[in-house]
Design an enzyme around this catalytic site. Structure first.
Site, PDB file in Angstrom:
ATOM      1  N   GLY A   7      15.632 -31.559  74.039  1.00  0.00           N
ATOM      2  CA  GLY A   7      16.775 -31.594  73.054  1.00  0.00           C
ATOM      3  C   GLY A   7      17.186 -30.214  72.351  1.00  0.00           C
ATOM      4  N   GLY A  65      11.641 -45.009  62.155  1.00  0.00           N
ATOM      5  CA  GLY A  65      10.629 -46.018  62.068  1.00  0.00           C
ATOM      6  C   GLY A  65       9.975 -46.480  62.917  1.00  0.00           C
ATOM      7  N   GLU A 110       7.682 -38.838  79.677  1.00  0.00           N
ATOM      8  CA  GLU A 110       8.841 -39.403  79.897  1.00  0.00           C
ATOM      9  C   GLU A 110       9.010 -39.553  81.167  1.00  0.00           C
ATOM     10  OE1 GLU A 110      11.943 -39.456  76.838  1.00  0.00           O
ATOM     11  OE2 GLU A 110      13.136 -38.577  78.424  1.00  0.00           O
ATOM     12  N   ASP A 140      17.414 -27.374  74.036  1.00  0.00           N
ATOM     13  CA  ASP A 140      18.054 -26.724  75.166  1.00  0.00           C
ATOM     14  C   ASP A 140      19.510 -27.367  75.188  1.00  0.00           C
ATOM     15  OD1 ASP A 140      15.896 -25.120  75.482  1.00  0.00           O
ATOM     16  OD2 ASP A 140      15.667 -26.265  77.644  1.00  0.00           O
ATOM     17  N   THR A 141      19.606 -28.560  75.154  1.00  0.00           N
ATOM     18  CA  THR A 141      21.035 -29.084  75.587  1.00  0.00           C
ATOM     19  C   THR A 141      21.680 -30.367  74.752  1.00  0.00           C
ATOM     20  OG1 THR A 141      19.940 -30.514  77.216  1.00  0.00           O
ATOM     21  CG2 THR A 141      20.420 -28.585  78.069  1.00  0.00           C
ATOM     22  N   ARG A 142      20.729 -30.722  73.968  1.00  0.00           N
ATOM     23  CA  ARG A 142      21.270 -31.886  72.986  1.00  0.00           C
ATOM     24  C   ARG A 142      22.755 -31.541  72.402  1.00  0.00           C
ATOM     25  NH1 ARG A 142      18.358 -35.710  70.157  1.00  0.00           N
ATOM     26  NH2 ARG A 142      16.360 -34.372  70.268  1.00  0.00           N
TER      27      ARG A 142
END
Length: 1074
Positions: A31, A63, A97, A33-35
């Protein structure tokens, strides 16, 4: 003992339907770096292009637990795009992931790595910015977790991906457009349809996947070879589905044989190939040569997977590619074929011959089609097993027969089985006939029918000799290790059915295969010119009156095209002058006459077999046989002399086995310039061989085993046989036969020799030469049943030797320094104590009754328990028990003991495990947590600076009295199974020796397992199970871990023993080994 990764326990499975697809694309990225930059623009472009795209900040509701949601998103996505940036590997979240994404990598989930401002080699090797991230992980994360991440990064870096500096001149917008384009292409490439029922195919596909995914830069060509209906196309489709996402382009071209027969068929194949790898672009091609130019241009710039299905001619390959170096590196080509000649196609990397299914797999596949489950219904078990036997492991036949009987009554099943035994199933035959129809010409088809009808089970030399003389080539015969012609029963049945369908009247068929039909034709003398082959065994016609059994020679006069004749127990009256003049093969078992009539027209005969004949001499007078290549007179017990060989100058094979009255071999045998095989085994009355037998310069095989009355065998005779490859002299006392010293004789054998058998030749240690340097080509040596006491020095230098047989060498004590072998035979070497090798190698061994063998390098070592290493004795807590251990009865897998007398307790080292067995039920050491069942579960404790280096297992078992005497016979071996449920590793130990307690007595089996790093780690859930032979019952089970502690700032390692409480006490008496 190393634990290994457990494979899927199912050898078969039913493929699931296509998974539900919720997303087209799953985006994985770091996130920070490139979000808000590259990934945001990429996400927008994908959505605008109509692709449902998941990214966690949009899709995961606040949540909710992130991990289950991510798993669902990955599971229900068609593709994953992984954006590797400089800080990607610093995130444990991203790396976990990545592991989840790669677990989904398959035909229905394609992975596209995008290297954004990071080099793929840094990802592959964890260098550059990734090195710093992993240095931190190494300090804070479990070693198995770090190892898993490293393997995932190496795997994903090998996939076909996109690198920003190398695409679209480095500009983000063009690069993103290119990614969207590639995703569209990958979504258009859908997996091929494969059968839902894939019994027996998964192990085959998994084996070939290892080759496809080997990471080599070479262009590889795999040929999948086998008969029709064996599953070649199914395997190829599965390989394509599993791997096409790893390539930049892929093409599966089905039914090439059929397409190539159509107008411009080869051009159609070229067009399909180009369209597939150019993402649907249609190319105009006017000729094969033009198509080749365009194909070479297309395959030179991208890594492709090409599958060519059902190729049956080299021209079809030439139309697609002529040199594999035209392909881009790491491309792969898979070819399926029935044609053996294509196995020699240029530049083939690997050949995979598809075998038939096992009995278990066959029954399971048949049951799915016949009953919709993996086993037969109770009332249908017997019929199912017989039908499965009929199919011979051929998937096509199992599917067709199973489906045809689905839902039918047992009466219909019985009727179908009876019909199949008489006439093969029409649907199966029609599908198999494709192989026959595709044979090159009538000559090939004719030869196939000849072999199917007459030569199954016979020596391969017979059919190959026929082939050489007629120009025919057989494409479906299989020659096994016994040099016999073999053919699948259904393929053979197809051949005989083709012949049966030629006419309803047997005399109008090309081959007469049923004995009653043959007898009727010969009795009624209504044979025709159509008949090319005929078989008649009068013992197969028991209902025929004995007075009718003598037939006449003129019954054959009308069969002018008869080439193959197989008679057995047949008597013919009359003149042979008008007998069939075109015979090529004559096999007449139990020929009744004492000589072959001189007027018998045998000028065209290539193979003459007269086994178990009444011949005293072959001919009275002379007979010129210019075409004869094989003469087989096996078991002609009345034969006293051979023919004058000058009248059969082209003879290549002479077989005189068990001609017990033979006393004279004609001196002209030395003039047979083409003789390559001479077998006179068990000619017990033969005293002398012609001296000019040494002139047989082409002789390759010379067998005189059992010729026990030979009075002389010139050493010059053997020395001058320059081409000799096989020599067998079993049972001949060489020291008595030759006046020279045996060692000098054996030291001067022909240098071309590849196989030497000296079984039972009364050779002692000093009768063998110091070296066999003249036999540098020797591959197989049999010295069995000789009085040798140790490994002869001459064997140690035989670098090409792969099979050594020493069976029945009863005074042999040691085999020290064996050369690298494939096969070793030591059956009944009752005095043998020790075996060692010059180097580590995998040796297949035939053994038994080696009850004194206490040390076998790379297998096991036995020691009296009092001589075992003190450290091991202390580790197991045995130091106070040694003197009280009473002798026990032992059963061994490596050879049976001479008697059932008890022997002293011993320690056994094998496979990295030490074990011992002794009487009693008092377990040594501190095993405070035990199980009364045969299985125990525990969790490895999490302890700082500890490594688990060993596992101690104790088993108390009793002889329950099921069997008497207590030497047990059972399908299962006694064994301990250790399974690490956390990482999928498992180990199994089946000891080569185990104790047999008396009835009602207890016995303790204690074992120590050496473990490698990371096999058992803190937090791992482990199950230990024990299976005993029938009649032996587990009473108690316990474990103890050996953990090694490394003190801070010291190199000293401290062993600590930890008692582990079982989490579950679960009895697993019905546990079955996998």
């Amino acid at each position: 003992m190393a634990l290994v990764r457990a494979s899927d326990p199912q050898t078969s499975s039913v493929s699931s339907a296509s998974r539900y697809c919720r997303y087209h694309v799953f985006l994985s990225f770091k996130g920070q770096d490139t979000r808000k930059t590259f990934t945001d623009h990429l996400y927008t472009a994908l959505v605008n292009a109509g692709f449902r795209t998941f990214r966690d900040d949009d899709e995961v509701e606040r949540g909710e637990a992130i991990k289950p949601e991510l798993q669902k998103a990955i599971k229900h996505s068609r593709t994953s795009v992984i954006v590797f940036s400089k800080n990607y590997a610093s995130s444990r979240w991203c790396l976990d992931e990545l592991v989840m994404i790669l677990e989904r990598l398959s035909a229905d989930h394609v992975v596209l790595p995008v290297f954004y401002d990071v080099d793929p080699s840094d990802v592959r090797n964890q260098t550059g910015s990734l090195a710093k991230a992993f240095a931190r992980h190494q300090k804070t994360q479990p070693s198995n977790k770090v190892k898993e991440w490293r393997e995932a990064l190496a795997e994903v870096a090998d996939l076909a991906g996109m690198v920003l500096p190398n695409q679209a001149n480095g500009r983000d917008s063009k690069f993103i457009n290119k990614i969207v384009q590639v995703i569209g292409e990958k979504l258009r490439r859908r997996p091929l349809s494969v059968p839902h029922i894939m019994i027996g195919m998964h192990s085959r596909v998994n084996e070939l996947n290892l080759w496809l995914q080997d990471g080599s830069d070479d262009v590889g060509i795999l040929v999948i070879y086998g008969m029709s209906g064996i599953g070649k196309t199914t395997i190829a489709k599965s390989l394509h589905n599993t791997n096409f996402g790893r390539f930049e382009g892929s093409s599966f071209i089905e039914n090439i044989r059929e397409i190539s027969q159509q107008p411009n068929g080869l051009v159609q194949i070229q067009k399909q190939f180009l369209s597939d790898i150019l993402n649907g672009r249609k190319m105009k091609i006017s000729s094969v040569s033009e198509g080749l130019i365009k194909i070479e241009d297309a395959i030179s710039s991208k890594r492709v997977l090409l599958v060519l299905d059902d190729v049956d001619h080299i021209d079809q390959l030439d139309a697609v590619f002529q040199r594999k170096d035209r392909f881009y590196p790491r491309s792969k080509i898979i070819i399926t074929t029935r044609r053996a000649r294509l196995l020699k196609a240029r530049q083939v990397t690997k050949v995979y011959a598809v075998g038939t299914l096992t009995q278990k797999e066959s029954l399971e596949l048949f049951s799915w089609h016949a009953f919709g489950q993996d086993h037969p219904i109770e009332d249908y078990i017997e019929y199912s097993e017989k039908l499965v036997d009929h199919c011979g492991g051929l998937p096509l036949a199992l599917k067709v027969l199973g489906s045809s009987l689905l839902g039918e009554s047992t009466c219909l099943w019985k009727s179908a089985l009876e019909k199949l035994e008489a006439i093969p199933n029409g649907e199966i035959i029609n599908k198999l006939r494709v192989s026959y129809d595709s044979l090159q010409d009538d000559h090939d088809r004719n030869l196939f029918l000849h072999i199917a009808c007459f030569f199954i089970g016979m020596d391969k030399d017979y059919s190959s000799t026929m082939t050489e003389n007629t120009g025919w080539i057989c494409l479906v015969t299989i020659v096994d290790g016994w040099d016999k012609v073999q053919m699948h029963d259904l393929i053979r049945g197809m051949g005989t059915e083709i012949v049966r369908l030629e006419s309803n009247e047997p005399w109008k068929r090309s081959r007469v295969l049923h004995h009653k039909d043959s007898f009727k034709i010969l009795t009624e003398k209504n044979g025709t010119e159509t008949i090319e082959g005929l078989v008649l065994d009068m013992q197969m016609c028991p209902t025929i009156n004995s007075n009718e059994k003598v037939l006449e020679t003129n019954a054959f006069s009308r069969m002018r095209e008869l080439k193959l004749l197989h008679l057995s127990h047949v008597q013919l009256n009359g003149s042979y002058a008008e007998f069939c003049t075109g015979l090529i093969w004559l096999c007449w078992t139990k020929f009744p006459l004492d000589s072959i009539p001189v007027d018998f027209p045998l000028e065209s005969v290539i193979i003459l077999e007269m086994q178990y004949s009444g011949l005293r001499q072959v001919f009275k007078g002379t007979k010129y046989l210019p075409s004869l290549k094989i003469l087989d007179l096996n078991h002609s017990h009345s034969l006293t002399e051979t023919i004058d060989f000058s009248y059969c100058p082209n003879l290549e094979k002479l077989v005189l086995v068990d001609c017990t009255s033979l006393i004279y071999v004609h001196g002209s045998i030395g003039n047979l310039e083409r003789l390559i095989y001479l077998n006179m085994k068990d000619c017990k009355n033969l005293r002398m061989l012609p001296k000019n037998i040494c002139m047989l310069k082409s002789l390759e095989t010379f067998i005189i085993s059992g010729c026990s009355n030979l009075s002389e065998l010139s050493t010059e005779m053997l020395r001058n046989m320059d081409a000799l490859k096989v020599l067998e002299t079993d049972g001949i006392p060489i020291s008595e036969l030759w006046l020279e010293k045996s060692s000098s004789i054996l030291g001067s054998l022909p240098c071309a020799l590849m196989e030497l058998s000296l079984w039972g030749c009364n050779l002692s240690d000093d009768a063998l030469p110091m070296d066999f340097s003249n036999l540098s080509s020797l591959q197989r040596l049999n010295l069995g049943n000789n009085p040798i006491s140790s490994l002869p020095n001459c064997i140690k230098g035989l670098t090409r030797l792969h099979t050594l047989s020493l069976n029945e060498c009863t005074i042999l004590k040691s085999l020290l320094g064996l050369p690298k072998l494939k096969d070793l035979h030591i059956l009944n070497c009752t005095s043998l104590e020790k075996i060692t090798y010059q180097s580590s190698s995998s040796v297949s061994c035939t053994y038994g009754y080696n009850h004194n063998l206490v040390e076998w390098q790379y297998k096991y070592k036995l020691q009296p328990i009092g001589s075992v290493d003190v450290e091991m004795i202390n580790l197991l807590g045995l130091c106070n028990l040694l003197e009280s251990m009473a002798p026990i009865r032992i059963h061994t897998l490596y050879g049976y003991l001479q008697n059932d007398d008890p022997i002293p307790v011993q320690g056994l080292y094998e496979h990295g495990i030490f074990s011992t067995v002794f009487g009693g039920n008092k377990v040594p050491g501190k095993f405070s947590h035990k199980s009364r069942g045969s299985s125990i579960s525990f969790t490895v404790p999490l302890l700082d600076n500890h490594r688990t280096r060993g596992l101690i297992v104790f088993v108390v078992y009793v002889n329950a009295g099921y069997d008497s005497p207590p030497i047990i016979h059972h399908n299962y071996l006694s064994q301990i199974i250790v399974k690490n449920k956390s990482n999928g590793l498992r180990g199994r130990y089946c000891p080569s020796r185990y104790g047999i307690p008396g009835e009602g007595e207890d016995m303790i089996w204690l074992s120590h397992w050496n473990l490698e790093d990371d096999q058992l780690q803190g937090g791992d859930e482990v199950v230990v199970s024990v299976i005993m032979k029938s009649g032996l019952l587990v009473k108690e089970l316990g474990i103890r871990l050996v953990q090694m502690q490394q003190e801070e700032n010291h190199n000293m390692m401290i062993f600590t023993l930890l008692n582990i409480a079982p989490l579950l006490k679960n009895s697993c008496l019905s546990f079955k080994p996998t």
